[in-house]
Scaffold this active site. Structure first.
Site, PDB file in Angstrom:
ATOM      1  CB  ALA A  66      35.850  41.945  60.768  1.00  0.00           C
ATOM      2  N   GLY A 111      37.724  41.864  56.023  1.00  0.00           N
ATOM      3  CA  GLY A 111      37.883  43.303  56.257  1.00  0.00           C
ATOM      4  C   GLY A 111      39.249  43.818  55.817  1.00  0.00           C
ATOM      5  CD  GLU A 114      34.785  44.017  53.594  1.00  0.00           C
ATOM      6  OE1 GLU A 114      35.139  43.670  54.738  1.00  0.00           O
ATOM      7  OE2 GLU A 114      33.596  44.113  53.253  1.00  0.00           O
ATOM      8  CD  GLU A 134      34.173  38.749  54.405  1.00  0.00           C
ATOM      9  OE1 GLU A 134      34.402  38.079  53.367  1.00  0.00           O
ATOM     10  OE2 GLU A 134      34.663  39.874  54.604  1.00  0.00           O
TER      11      GLU A 134
END
Ligand code: COA
Length: 260
Positions: A66, A111, A114, A134
């Site tokens: 992200a 992300g 993911e 993260e």
């Protein structure tokens, strides 16, 4: 008008969707998440698309996570919205009625991992590095990573990757079951397109039945999952493709599936 951060192109029934922010290692900001969501919705609706390949532009990254610069400024309410936006995209990919292959051409972090885990199959370059870093940012995965990694590779791997935050190499990812295949980086595109072409030539309604049974059925208790499988199995006897597939076997020829 700014250029879209997501590109789509078609080749023989395969739609290749590319996250195109190579200068930011394809990091997922809001605009990119929204563009990906629209790209996958379009792929689901396009009759000629039988399989999807997802990858990242440039030589270094699939998706490096992200967008940290954008996240740094979010309020708690915006953080929640950002998580929901990412989770909605991941769920759309996972529930796509056509197989989606992640072509992991480099870093798949946060992300990015993911996103790869929401795809149905993952094929990685031997140079790829994968992880959920993260925790190093004072965060946890927010696009479904804790849940999908747990389901894909088990509690030990999910806790190892998320708690330590250290990336793993492609060979270790294969060992943990996080990716399906690892190939030399120079062969990644050819191998992925070969796999996607095989899926694109396969029986679409059967593929859809498998995706429904494994993805949705896998979220139910066994008894319900088995009933779901039986219902999908029975339904396929109404398809022309099932008659064609079984007839082709008996007549010793290749089947021609027509999505009917
Ligand atoms: N969000 C926003 N920008 C990112 C990013 C991310 N997740 N990952 C990389 N970038 C940007 C960098 O800030 C840099 O931008 P700049 O040139 O404007 O400074 C550019 O992409 C290139 O990255 P850089 O760090 O210089 O490349 P590198 O080869 O030295 O390192 C990584 C590669 C992947 C190890 C490193 O970029 C990294 O650790 N990224 C963050 C990974 C992460 O924590 N992801 C989870 C986020 S929840």
């Amino acid at each position: 008008m700014t250029a879209s951060p997501v590109l789509s192109r078609d080749a023989d029934g395969v739609r290749v969707i590319t996250v195109d922010r190579p200068d930011k290692l394809n990091a997922l900001d809001r605009q990119t998440l929204e563009a990906l969501d629209a790209a996958f919705a379009a792929a689901a609706d396009a009759d000629q698309v039988r399989a999807v390949v997802l990858t990242g532009a440039g030589p270094k990254a699939f998706v490096a996570g992200a967008d940290i610069a954008q996240m740094n400024a979010l309020t708690p309410i915006e953080g929640r919205e950002f998580s929901l936006l990412g989770q909605r995209l991941m769920r759309r990919i996972e529930r796509l009625p056509k197989p989606v292959v992640a072509m992991v051409n480099g870093y798949a972090l946060g992300g990015g991992l993911e996103l790869a885990m929401a795809c149905h199959l993952r094929i990685a370059a031997d140079s790829a590095r994968l992880g959920q870093p993260e925790v190093n940012l004072g965060l946890i995965p927010g696009f479904g990573g804790t849940q999908r990694l747990l389901r894909l590779a088990g509690r030990a791997a999910a806790l190892e990757l998320c708690l330590l935050g250290a990336p793993i190499d492609a060979a270790r990812a294969l060992q943990l079951g996080v990716v399906n295949r690892v190939v030399p980086a120079a062969e990644l595109e050819a191998e992925t397109m070969k796999l996607a072409a095989q899926l694109a030539a396969s029986a679409p309604l059967a593929l859809r039945g498998i995706l429904d049974a494994v993805v949705l059925g896998g979220e139910c208790p066994l008894e319900e999952g088995l009933q779901f499988e039986t219902a999908q199995f029975g339904l396929l006897f109404a398809s022309e493709d099932m008659r064609e597939g079984t007839a082709a076997f008996l007549e010793k020829r290749r089947p021609q599936f027509r999505n009917r």
